[in-house]
Design a protein around this motif. Structure first.
Motif, PDB file in Angstrom:
ATOM      1  N   UNK A 157      -6.215  -9.792  -8.615  1.00  0.00           N
ATOM      2  CA  UNK A 157      -5.395  -8.785  -7.958  1.00  0.00           C
ATOM      3  C   UNK A 157      -6.071  -8.028  -6.833  1.00  0.00           C
ATOM      4  N   UNK A 158      -7.287  -8.356  -6.501  1.00  0.00           N
ATOM      5  CA  UNK A 158      -7.990  -7.667  -5.422  1.00  0.00           C
ATOM      6  C   UNK A 158      -7.725  -8.370  -4.103  1.00  0.00           C
ATOM      7  N   UNK A 159      -7.662  -7.568  -3.051  1.00  0.00           N
ATOM      8  CA  UNK A 159      -7.550  -8.137  -1.712  1.00  0.00           C
ATOM      9  C   UNK A 159      -8.196  -7.191  -0.725  1.00  0.00           C
ATOM     10  N   UNK A 160      -8.718  -7.748   0.334  1.00  0.00           N
ATOM     11  CA  UNK A 160      -9.338  -6.974   1.395  1.00  0.00           C
ATOM     12  C   UNK A 160      -8.228  -6.466   2.309  1.00  0.00           C
ATOM     13  N   UNK A 161      -8.121  -5.136   2.426  1.00  0.00           N
ATOM     14  CA  UNK A 161      -7.004  -4.555   3.169  1.00  0.00           C
ATOM     15  C   UNK A 161      -7.457  -3.354   3.992  1.00  0.00           C
ATOM     16  N   UNK A 162      -6.630  -2.998   4.950  1.00  0.00           N
ATOM     17  CA  UNK A 162      -6.936  -1.890   5.850  1.00  0.00           C
ATOM     18  C   UNK A 162      -6.647  -0.547   5.197  1.00  0.00           C
ATOM     19  N   UNK A 163      -7.451   0.426   5.569  1.00  0.00           N
ATOM     20  CA  UNK A 163      -7.209   1.779   5.079  1.00  0.00           C
ATOM     21  C   UNK A 163      -5.912   2.356   5.620  1.00  0.00           C
ATOM     22  N   UNK A 164      -5.347   1.731   6.662  1.00  0.00           N
ATOM     23  CA  UNK A 164      -4.066   2.186   7.200  1.00  0.00           C
ATOM     24  C   UNK A 164      -2.953   2.120   6.147  1.00  0.00           C
ATOM     25  N   UNK A 165      -3.091   1.211   5.177  1.00  0.00           N
ATOM     26  CA  UNK A 165      -2.092   1.102   4.107  1.00  0.00           C
ATOM     27  C   UNK A 165      -2.007   2.378   3.277  1.00  0.00           C
ATOM     28  N   UNK A 166      -3.068   3.172   3.296  1.00  0.00           N
ATOM     29  CA  UNK A 166      -3.122   4.373   2.470  1.00  0.00           C
ATOM     30  C   UNK A 166      -2.922   5.653   3.268  1.00  0.00           C
ATOM     31  N   UNK A 167      -2.575   5.512   4.544  1.00  0.00           N
ATOM     32  CA  UNK A 167      -2.378   6.668   5.410  1.00  0.00           C
ATOM     33  C   UNK A 167      -0.911   6.844   5.799  1.00  0.00           C
ATOM     34  N   UNK A 168      -0.035   6.105   5.159  1.00  0.00           N
ATOM     35  CA  UNK A 168       1.401   6.193   5.445  1.00  0.00           C
ATOM     36  C   UNK A 168       2.030   7.282   4.591  1.00  0.00           C
ATOM     37  N   UNK A 169       3.126   7.859   5.063  1.00  0.00           N
ATOM     38  CA  UNK A 169       3.810   8.880   4.253  1.00  0.00           C
ATOM     39  C   UNK A 169       4.268   8.346   2.888  1.00  0.00           C
ATOM     40  N   UNK A 170       4.489   7.048   2.797  1.00  0.00           N
ATOM     41  CA  UNK A 170       4.946   6.449   1.536  1.00  0.00           C
ATOM     42  C   UNK A 170       3.783   5.999   0.644  1.00  0.00           C
ATOM     43  N   UNK A 171       2.552   6.194   1.098  1.00  0.00           N
ATOM     44  CA  UNK A 171       1.375   5.803   0.311  1.00  0.00           C
ATOM     45  C   UNK A 171       1.194   6.753  -0.862  1.00  0.00           C
ATOM     46  N   UNK A 172       0.473   6.297  -1.899  1.00  0.00           N
ATOM     47  CA  UNK A 172       0.218   7.203  -3.024  1.00  0.00           C
ATOM     48  C   UNK A 172      -0.559   8.437  -2.565  1.00  0.00           C
ATOM     49  N   UNK A 173      -0.193   9.587  -3.093  1.00  0.00           N
ATOM     50  CA  UNK A 173      -0.957  10.809  -2.808  1.00  0.00           C
ATOM     51  C   UNK A 173      -2.333  10.654  -3.440  1.00  0.00           C
ATOM     52  N   UNK A 174      -3.350  10.831  -2.647  1.00  0.00           N
ATOM     53  CA  UNK A 174      -4.720  10.623  -3.120  1.00  0.00           C
ATOM     54  C   UNK A 174      -5.338  11.928  -3.590  1.00  0.00           C
ATOM     55  N   UNK A 175      -6.064  11.850  -4.696  1.00  0.00           N
ATOM     56  CA  UNK A 175      -6.819  13.003  -5.197  1.00  0.00           C
ATOM     57  C   UNK A 175      -8.236  12.992  -4.642  1.00  0.00           C
ATOM     58  N   UNK A 176      -8.792  11.772  -4.478  1.00  0.00           N
ATOM     59  CA  UNK A 176     -10.173  11.620  -4.014  1.00  0.00           C
ATOM     60  C   UNK A 176     -10.279  10.415  -3.087  1.00  0.00           C
ATOM     61  N   UNK A 177     -11.159  10.533  -2.089  1.00  0.00           N
ATOM     62  CA  UNK A 177     -11.528   9.406  -1.239  1.00  0.00           C
ATOM     63  C   UNK A 177     -13.056   9.388  -1.195  1.00  0.00           C
ATOM     64  N   UNK A 178     -13.628   8.255  -1.602  1.00  0.00           N
ATOM     65  CA  UNK A 178     -15.079   8.088  -1.595  1.00  0.00           C
ATOM     66  C   UNK A 178     -15.451   6.983  -0.629  1.00  0.00           C
ATOM     67  N   UNK A 179     -16.334   7.288   0.311  1.00  0.00           N
ATOM     68  CA  UNK A 179     -16.889   6.238   1.155  1.00  0.00           C
ATOM     69  C   UNK A 179     -18.099   5.676   0.423  1.00  0.00           C
ATOM     70  N   UNK A 180     -18.205   4.356   0.391  1.00  0.00           N
ATOM     71  CA  UNK A 180     -19.310   3.717  -0.323  1.00  0.00           C
ATOM     72  C   UNK A 180     -20.237   2.962   0.616  1.00  0.00           C
ATOM     73  N   UNK A 181     -20.020   3.116   1.920  1.00  0.00           N
ATOM     74  CA  UNK A 181     -20.970   2.560   2.886  1.00  0.00           C
ATOM     75  C   UNK A 181     -21.155   3.555   4.013  1.00  0.00           C
ATOM     76  N   UNK A 182     -22.336   3.529   4.604  1.00  0.00           N
ATOM     77  CA  UNK A 182     -22.671   4.503   5.637  1.00  0.00           C
ATOM     78  C   UNK A 182     -21.822   4.336   6.888  1.00  0.00           C
ATOM     79  N   UNK A 183     -21.462   3.109   7.245  1.00  0.00           N
ATOM     80  CA  UNK A 183     -20.641   2.893   8.436  1.00  0.00           C
ATOM     81  C   UNK A 183     -19.294   3.581   8.309  1.00  0.00           C
ATOM     82  N   UNK A 184     -18.617   3.384   7.180  1.00  0.00           N
ATOM     83  CA  UNK A 184     -17.301   4.000   6.988  1.00  0.00           C
ATOM     84  C   UNK A 184     -17.405   5.517   6.938  1.00  0.00           C
ATOM     85  N   UNK A 185     -18.505   6.029   6.397  1.00  0.00           N
ATOM     86  CA  UNK A 185     -18.674   7.476   6.303  1.00  0.00           C
ATOM     87  C   UNK A 185     -18.755   8.111   7.682  1.00  0.00           C
ATOM     88  N   UNK A 186     -19.236   7.366   8.666  1.00  0.00           N
ATOM     89  CA  UNK A 186     -19.384   7.898  10.002  1.00  0.00           C
ATOM     90  C   UNK A 186     -18.174   7.694  10.900  1.00  0.00           C
TER      91      UNK A 186
END
Length: 164
Positions: free
Chosen positions: A64-93
């Protein structure tokens, strides 16, 4: 009073290894309290097979895993997020999208096991090591009192976990 499931997004650049591992580990260990997702700023389009092997080794789902864009989680219809964790330095910047739910964020950076040079055994050890680091951080988060996860006071504890 029943606890509401909290949605967690793990972000990495390629969404093929670290964020996938974190998603799988949290869904396995925190299934009664959390729903985990993963995404990438520049997804590779495929999940690294060693990430799936490590999840299987840990007794966790590898489907059930797939590589997907973070844009999928920035839509008004996306699940409301409680936490977002960056796990790599590139994404954190990088400049992140606006996430629904005004989530707390923290950086839990770990090295990229897919970028380790060497033979297959060395790469496999790297994947296991990264999974162990992420698992320990997730276990520490799960050990926090549930009532504290709903307040901004938790921010410094989440940041500290990322340094372990």
């Amino acid at each position: 009073m029943s606890e509401q499931l909290m949605n967690v997004l793990f972000v990495c650049t390629g969404n093929s290894a670290r964020s996938i591992l974190a998603e799988g580990i949290l869904n396995a260990l925190g299934a009664n309290r959390f729903t985990a997702y993963s995404a990438g700023s520049h997804p590779k389009g495929e999940v690294h097979p060693m990430a799936l092997d490590v999840l299987q080794h840990l007794g966790m789902a590898q489907e059930g895993y797939r590589s997907k864009s973070w844009d999928e989680f920035a839509k008004p219809t996306s699940p409301a997020l409680s936490f977002v964790f960056t796990v790599c330095d590139n994404a954190a910047g990088e400049v992140c999208p606006i996430w629904p739910g005004q989530p707390l964020t923290a950086h839990w950076g770990v090295y990229d096991p897919a970028g380790v040079d060497g033979d297959e055994a060395k790469q496999r050890r790297a994947f296991h090591e990264v999974a162990h680091i992420l698992k320990r951080r997730i276990e520490l988060m799960l050990a926090l009192p549930p009532e504290s996860l709903h307040s901004l006071a938790i921010q410094s504890q989440l940041n500290a976990i990322g340094k372990i």
